[in-house]
Design an enzyme around this catalytic site. Sequence first.
Site, PDB file in Angstrom:
ATOM      1  CG  HIS A   1      49.025  43.291  53.213  1.00 23.80           C
ATOM      2  ND1 HIS A   1      49.577  43.759  52.041  1.00 23.80           N
ATOM      3  CD2 HIS A   1      49.421  41.998  53.322  1.00 23.80           C
ATOM      4  CE1 HIS A   1      50.274  42.796  51.459  1.00 23.80           C
ATOM      5  NE2 HIS A   1      50.198  41.721  52.219  1.00 23.80           N
TER       6      HIS A   1
ATOM      7  CG  MET B   1      47.821  49.288  44.936  1.00 25.83           C
ATOM      8  SD  MET B   1      48.004  47.944  46.124  1.00 25.83           S
ATOM      9  CE  MET B   1      46.381  47.207  46.043  1.00 25.83           C
TER      10      MET B   1
HETATM   11  C1  GAR Z   1      42.308  45.385  49.320  1.00 25.18           C
HETATM   12  O1  GAR Z   1      42.119  44.003  49.187  1.00 25.18           O
HETATM   13  C2  GAR Z   1      43.547  45.676  50.139  1.00 25.18           C
HETATM   14  O2  GAR Z   1      43.795  44.720  51.110  1.00 25.18           O
HETATM   15  C3  GAR Z   1      44.605  45.667  49.074  1.00 25.18           C
HETATM   16  O3  GAR Z   1      44.017  46.309  47.987  1.00 25.18           O
HETATM   17  C4  GAR Z   1      42.632  45.987  47.956  1.00 25.18           C
HETATM   18  C5  GAR Z   1      41.835  47.238  47.677  1.00 25.18           C
HETATM   19  O4  GAR Z   1      40.501  46.912  47.453  1.00 25.18           O
HETATM   20  N1  GAR Z   1      45.772  46.343  49.514  1.00 25.18           N
HETATM   21  C6  GAR Z   1      47.002  45.940  49.218  1.00 25.18           C
HETATM   22  O5  GAR Z   1      47.237  44.972  48.527  1.00 25.18           O
HETATM   23  C7  GAR Z   1      48.107  46.807  49.800  1.00 25.18           C
HETATM   24  N2  GAR Z   1      49.361  46.158  49.670  1.00 25.18           N
HETATM   25  P1  GAR Z   1      39.397  48.028  47.365  1.00 25.18           P
HETATM   26  O6  GAR Z   1      39.916  49.069  46.376  1.00 25.18           O
HETATM   27  O7  GAR Z   1      38.194  47.333  46.860  1.00 25.18           O
HETATM   28  O8  GAR Z   1      39.214  48.603  48.733  1.00 25.18           O
END
Ligand code: GAR
Length: 209
Positions: free
Chosen positions: A126, A107
């Site tokens: 994303h 992030m």
């Molecule tokens: C995921 O849904 C990914 O797409 C999002 O963070 C989450 C992480 O989940 N990424 C973003 O929003 C990037 N802008 P996780 O920690 O369970 O893999």
Amino acid sequence: MSLVSPVISLPDELSQKSVKLGIMASGSGTNFEAVAQAIADKQLNAEIKVLIYNNPQAKVKSRAEKWQVPSVLINHREYRQREALDQKIVNTLQEYDVQWVVMAGWMRIVTKVLLDNFPDRIINIHPSLLPSFKGINAIEQAFRAQVKITGCTVHLVNLEVDSGQIIMQAAVPILSDDTLETLHARIQVQEHLILPQAISLAVNNCPDN
Ligand code: GAR
């Protein structure tokens, strides 16, 4: 349920190029786990050399321990400038001999320092159908906009947020009785399917890897 699943045939594991991955994550790490599982299941010919995480409390650290992947905490709060943070990240990735970088829920905005050291070798996932709903809270943005279809995208990273070349997408319908939580859960199911496939696609289509 996904409305549109990616229909592609990937090479089997033995004919895939082997790749040394560095994963960067900030949160729960379910996508980290999906990549580790795909490697264990021999769907992806790769090795996760290191996990870099930036939140001391991030659950992803314990997932890395479970998979015996070394993890390094690089806390962005200790760096005044993004470039200094990225230089530390680059040094760590190089120390672990990483070839490709996967941002699995990272992030933070990246700088040229990271991009120049891994040109066209940084992948991000994303939770929207880009170019719609860039930036933070993408699932909520789509939900509030009352679109009928959203999804997830795996793309190469460039200097503009969520704007690099798209590698793979999966669509997820927003159902009339969805809540943010149920929608999030269905998007994550698709993320876990496409992220390992997209890594394989990107690596195997890169001529000088
Ligand atoms: C995921 O849904 C990914 O797409 C999002 O963070 C989450 C992480 O989940 N990424 C973003 O929003 C990037 N802008 P996780 O920690 O369970 O893999």
